[in-house]
Design a protein around this motif. Structure first.
Motif, PDB file in Angstrom:
ATOM      1  N   ILE A   1     -15.305 -74.153 -45.032  1.00  0.00           N
ATOM      2  CA  ILE A   1     -14.629 -73.464 -43.943  1.00  0.00           C
ATOM      3  C   ILE A   1     -14.588 -71.969 -44.244  1.00  0.00           C
ATOM      4  O   ILE A   1     -14.205 -71.563 -45.337  1.00  0.00           O
ATOM      5  N   THR A   2     -14.989 -71.155 -43.252  1.00  0.00           N
ATOM      6  CA  THR A   2     -14.912 -69.712 -43.405  1.00  0.00           C
ATOM      7  C   THR A   2     -14.123 -69.120 -42.242  1.00  0.00           C
ATOM      8  O   THR A   2     -14.166 -69.637 -41.120  1.00  0.00           O
ATOM      9  N   VAL A   3     -13.402 -68.052 -42.526  1.00  0.00           N
ATOM     10  CA  VAL A   3     -12.673 -67.309 -41.500  1.00  0.00           C
ATOM     11  C   VAL A   3     -13.221 -65.885 -41.520  1.00  0.00           C
ATOM     12  O   VAL A   3     -13.177 -65.215 -42.551  1.00  0.00           O
ATOM     13  N   ASN A   4     -13.750 -65.459 -40.391  1.00  0.00           N
ATOM     14  CA  ASN A   4     -14.362 -64.132 -40.270  1.00  0.00           C
ATOM     15  C   ASN A   4     -15.422 -63.879 -41.340  1.00  0.00           C
ATOM     16  O   ASN A   4     -15.517 -62.794 -41.911  1.00  0.00           O
ATOM     17  N   GLY A   5     -16.192 -64.909 -41.668  1.00  0.00           N
ATOM     18  CA  GLY A   5     -17.288 -64.764 -42.616  1.00  0.00           C
ATOM     19  C   GLY A   5     -16.910 -64.892 -44.076  1.00  0.00           C
ATOM     20  O   GLY A   5     -17.767 -64.813 -44.940  1.00  0.00           O
ATOM     21  N   MET A   6     -15.612 -65.079 -44.390  1.00  0.00           N
ATOM     22  CA  MET A   6     -15.178 -65.213 -45.780  1.00  0.00           C
ATOM     23  C   MET A   6     -14.668 -66.623 -46.016  1.00  0.00           C
ATOM     24  O   MET A   6     -13.980 -67.204 -45.168  1.00  0.00           O
ATOM     25  N   VAL A   7     -15.010 -67.186 -47.183  1.00  0.00           N
ATOM     26  CA  VAL A   7     -14.569 -68.530 -47.526  1.00  0.00           C
ATOM     27  C   VAL A   7     -13.043 -68.565 -47.542  1.00  0.00           C
ATOM     28  O   VAL A   7     -12.391 -67.669 -48.073  1.00  0.00           O
ATOM     29  N   ALA A   8     -12.488 -69.629 -46.945  1.00  0.00           N
ATOM     30  CA  ALA A   8     -11.038 -69.698 -46.787  1.00  0.00           C
ATOM     31  C   ALA A   8     -10.434 -70.759 -47.694  1.00  0.00           C
ATOM     32  O   ALA A   8     -10.972 -71.856 -47.832  1.00  0.00           O
ATOM     33  N   LYS A   9      -9.310 -70.422 -48.295  1.00  0.00           N
ATOM     34  CA  LYS A   9      -8.493 -71.394 -49.000  1.00  0.00           C
ATOM     35  C   LYS A   9      -7.604 -72.063 -47.975  1.00  0.00           C
ATOM     36  O   LYS A   9      -7.390 -71.530 -46.880  1.00  0.00           O
ATOM     37  N   PRO A  10      -7.034 -73.228 -48.293  1.00  0.00           N
ATOM     38  CA  PRO A  10      -6.183 -73.915 -47.316  1.00  0.00           C
ATOM     39  C   PRO A  10      -4.983 -73.083 -46.865  1.00  0.00           C
ATOM     40  O   PRO A  10      -4.494 -73.260 -45.758  1.00  0.00           O
ATOM     41  N   SER A  11      -4.512 -72.164 -47.696  1.00  0.00           N
ATOM     42  CA  SER A  11      -3.331 -71.381 -47.357  1.00  0.00           C
ATOM     43  C   SER A  11      -3.664 -70.098 -46.591  1.00  0.00           C
ATOM     44  O   SER A  11      -2.770 -69.332 -46.257  1.00  0.00           O
ATOM     45  N   LYS A  12      -4.935 -69.877 -46.280  1.00  0.00           N
ATOM     46  CA  LYS A  12      -5.340 -68.667 -45.560  1.00  0.00           C
ATOM     47  C   LYS A  12      -4.663 -68.625 -44.190  1.00  0.00           C
ATOM     48  O   LYS A  12      -4.693 -69.589 -43.443  1.00  0.00           O
ATOM     49  N   GLU A  13      -4.065 -67.483 -43.867  1.00  0.00           N
ATOM     50  CA  GLU A  13      -3.408 -67.314 -42.575  1.00  0.00           C
ATOM     51  C   GLU A  13      -4.450 -66.980 -41.511  1.00  0.00           C
ATOM     52  O   GLU A  13      -5.364 -66.207 -41.753  1.00  0.00           O
ATOM     53  N   VAL A  14      -4.307 -67.594 -40.331  1.00  0.00           N
ATOM     54  CA  VAL A  14      -5.181 -67.278 -39.212  1.00  0.00           C
ATOM     55  C   VAL A  14      -4.368 -66.612 -38.107  1.00  0.00           C
ATOM     56  O   VAL A  14      -3.178 -66.903 -37.934  1.00  0.00           O
ATOM     57  N   PHE A  15      -5.025 -65.723 -37.395  1.00  0.00           N
ATOM     58  CA  PHE A  15      -4.388 -64.969 -36.325  1.00  0.00           C
ATOM     59  C   PHE A  15      -5.286 -65.027 -35.094  1.00  0.00           C
ATOM     60  O   PHE A  15      -6.479 -65.338 -35.211  1.00  0.00           O
ATOM     61  N   PRO A  16      -4.745 -64.737 -33.915  1.00  0.00           N
ATOM     62  CA  PRO A  16      -5.601 -64.702 -32.730  1.00  0.00           C
ATOM     63  C   PRO A  16      -6.770 -63.731 -32.924  1.00  0.00           C
ATOM     64  O   PRO A  16      -6.644 -62.724 -33.616  1.00  0.00           O
ATOM     65  N   THR A  17      -7.901 -64.081 -32.365  1.00  0.00           N
ATOM     66  CA  THR A  17      -9.200 -63.388 -32.439  1.00  0.00           C
ATOM     67  C   THR A  17      -9.968 -63.675 -33.724  1.00  0.00           C
ATOM     68  O   THR A  17     -11.085 -63.185 -33.875  1.00  0.00           O
ATOM     69  N   ASP A  18      -9.421 -64.442 -34.652  1.00  0.00           N
ATOM     70  CA  ASP A  18     -10.171 -64.826 -35.849  1.00  0.00           C
ATOM     71  C   ASP A  18     -11.270 -65.810 -35.469  1.00  0.00           C
ATOM     72  O   ASP A  18     -11.090 -66.670 -34.608  1.00  0.00           O
ATOM     73  N   LYS A  19     -12.436 -65.687 -36.137  1.00  0.00           N
ATOM     74  CA  LYS A  19     -13.541 -66.631 -35.933  1.00  0.00           C
ATOM     75  C   LYS A  19     -13.574 -67.585 -37.126  1.00  0.00           C
ATOM     76  O   LYS A  19     -13.648 -67.157 -38.263  1.00  0.00           O
ATOM     77  N   ILE A  20     -13.505 -68.880 -36.818  1.00  0.00           N
ATOM     78  CA  ILE A  20     -13.518 -69.915 -37.849  1.00  0.00           C
ATOM     79  C   ILE A  20     -14.841 -70.668 -37.733  1.00  0.00           C
ATOM     80  O   ILE A  20     -15.227 -71.088 -36.642  1.00  0.00           O
ATOM     81  N   THR A  21     -15.531 -70.818 -38.858  1.00  0.00           N
ATOM     82  CA  THR A  21     -16.788 -71.556 -38.904  1.00  0.00           C
ATOM     83  C   THR A  21     -16.643 -72.678 -39.916  1.00  0.00           C
ATOM     84  O   THR A  21     -16.193 -72.458 -41.034  1.00  0.00           O
ATOM     85  N   PHE A  22     -17.013 -73.891 -39.499  1.00  0.00           N
ATOM     86  CA  PHE A  22     -16.965 -75.033 -40.415  1.00  0.00           C
ATOM     87  C   PHE A  22     -17.985 -76.064 -39.986  1.00  0.00           C
ATOM     88  O   PHE A  22     -18.419 -76.095 -38.845  1.00  0.00           O
ATOM     89  N   ARG A  23     -18.393 -76.881 -40.943  1.00  0.00           N
ATOM     90  CA  ARG A  23     -19.395 -77.920 -40.685  1.00  0.00           C
ATOM     91  C   ARG A  23     -18.709 -79.270 -40.662  1.00  0.00           C
ATOM     92  O   ARG A  23     -18.034 -79.651 -41.615  1.00  0.00           O
ATOM     93  N   LYS A  24     -18.893 -79.977 -39.552  1.00  0.00           N
ATOM     94  CA  LYS A  24     -18.283 -81.300 -39.411  1.00  0.00           C
ATOM     95  C   LYS A  24     -19.206 -82.154 -38.558  1.00  0.00           C
ATOM     96  O   LYS A  24     -19.695 -81.713 -37.520  1.00  0.00           O
ATOM     97  N   ASP A  25     -19.478 -83.370 -38.981  1.00  0.00           N
ATOM     98  CA  ASP A  25     -20.344 -84.306 -38.261  1.00  0.00           C
ATOM     99  C   ASP A  25     -21.725 -83.721 -37.980  1.00  0.00           C
ATOM    100  O   ASP A  25     -22.245 -83.800 -36.870  1.00  0.00           O
ATOM    101  N   GLN A  26     -22.325 -83.102 -38.966  1.00  0.00           N
ATOM    102  CA  GLN A  26     -23.663 -82.522 -38.908  1.00  0.00           C
ATOM    103  C   GLN A  26     -23.772 -81.391 -37.886  1.00  0.00           C
ATOM    104  O   GLN A  26     -24.853 -81.078 -37.416  1.00  0.00           O
ATOM    105  N   ILE A  27     -22.641 -80.793 -37.523  1.00  0.00           N
ATOM    106  CA  ILE A  27     -22.630 -79.669 -36.589  1.00  0.00           C
ATOM    107  C   ILE A  27     -21.867 -78.527 -37.235  1.00  0.00           C
ATOM    108  O   ILE A  27     -20.782 -78.720 -37.771  1.00  0.00           O
ATOM    109  N   THR A  28     -22.427 -77.336 -37.182  1.00  0.00           N
ATOM    110  CA  THR A  28     -21.702 -76.150 -37.632  1.00  0.00           C
ATOM    111  C   THR A  28     -20.905 -75.630 -36.442  1.00  0.00           C
ATOM    112  O   THR A  28     -21.465 -75.072 -35.506  1.00  0.00           O
ATOM    113  N   GLN A  29     -19.604 -75.887 -36.475  1.00  0.00           N
ATOM    114  CA  GLN A  29     -18.707 -75.496 -35.391  1.00  0.00           C
ATOM    115  C   GLN A  29     -18.309 -74.034 -35.558  1.00  0.00           C
ATOM    116  O   GLN A  29     -18.030 -73.590 -36.670  1.00  0.00           O
TER     117      GLN A  29
END
Length: 138
Positions: free
Chosen positions: A28-56
């Motif tokens: 899981i990455t937030v705004n292009g940086m690898v995220a720890k579970p405790s990473k805070e997210v804010f509106p307009t953040d872009k989250i990228t993650f791979r699930k079920d063979q799809i990069t969401q």
């Protein structure tokens, strides 16, 4: 809100523990940086993650108070995943249906006959093509 709680709230993962494991594996990455579970997210953040063979790819629109119903998820996120990715997933599903199911064992006698018949059709078609072409047979 924490990234693990957010992805759980907008129903991408069934449990927060599953999100935590994905974060620990750097999926899981937030705004292009690898995220720890405790990473805070804010509106307009872009989250990228791979699930079920799809990069969401999703964009955070708002932060929910709690886990939301499936119909309300679109209020809190925008899905920016390209449509081609979903088409590719459909093709993968169709190609898997072509093959025998796992655990069905060896081909049956009927399966073998069908395979042999298919091979013979191709073989006979090739001979017919050779006989019909005067340049090749002459």
């Amino acid at each position: 809100m924490r990234i693990d709680k957010y992805l759980w709230c907008v129903r991408y993962y069934k449990t927060r523990n599953m999100v935590t494991e994905a974060c620990k594996k750097n999926h899981i990455t937030v705004n292009g940086m690898v995220a720890k579970p405790s990473k805070e997210v804010f509106p307009t953040d872009k989250i990228t993650f791979r699930k079920d063979q799809i990069t969401q790819i999703i964009t955070v629109l708002d932060i929910p108070e709690n886990r939301v119903g499936a119909k309300l998820v679109d209020i809190y996120r925008r899905n920016d995943t390209p449509a081609e990715v979903y088409q590719h997933l459909e093709l993968l599903k169709l190609s898997k249906e072509h093959y025998r199911k796992n655990g069905t064992g060896r081909p049956t006698k009927k399966d073998r006959r069908d395979i042999d018949e298919f091979g013979n059709e191709i073989h006979h078609d090739d001979k017919d093509d050779l006989n019909s072409n005067p340049e090749v047979s002459g």
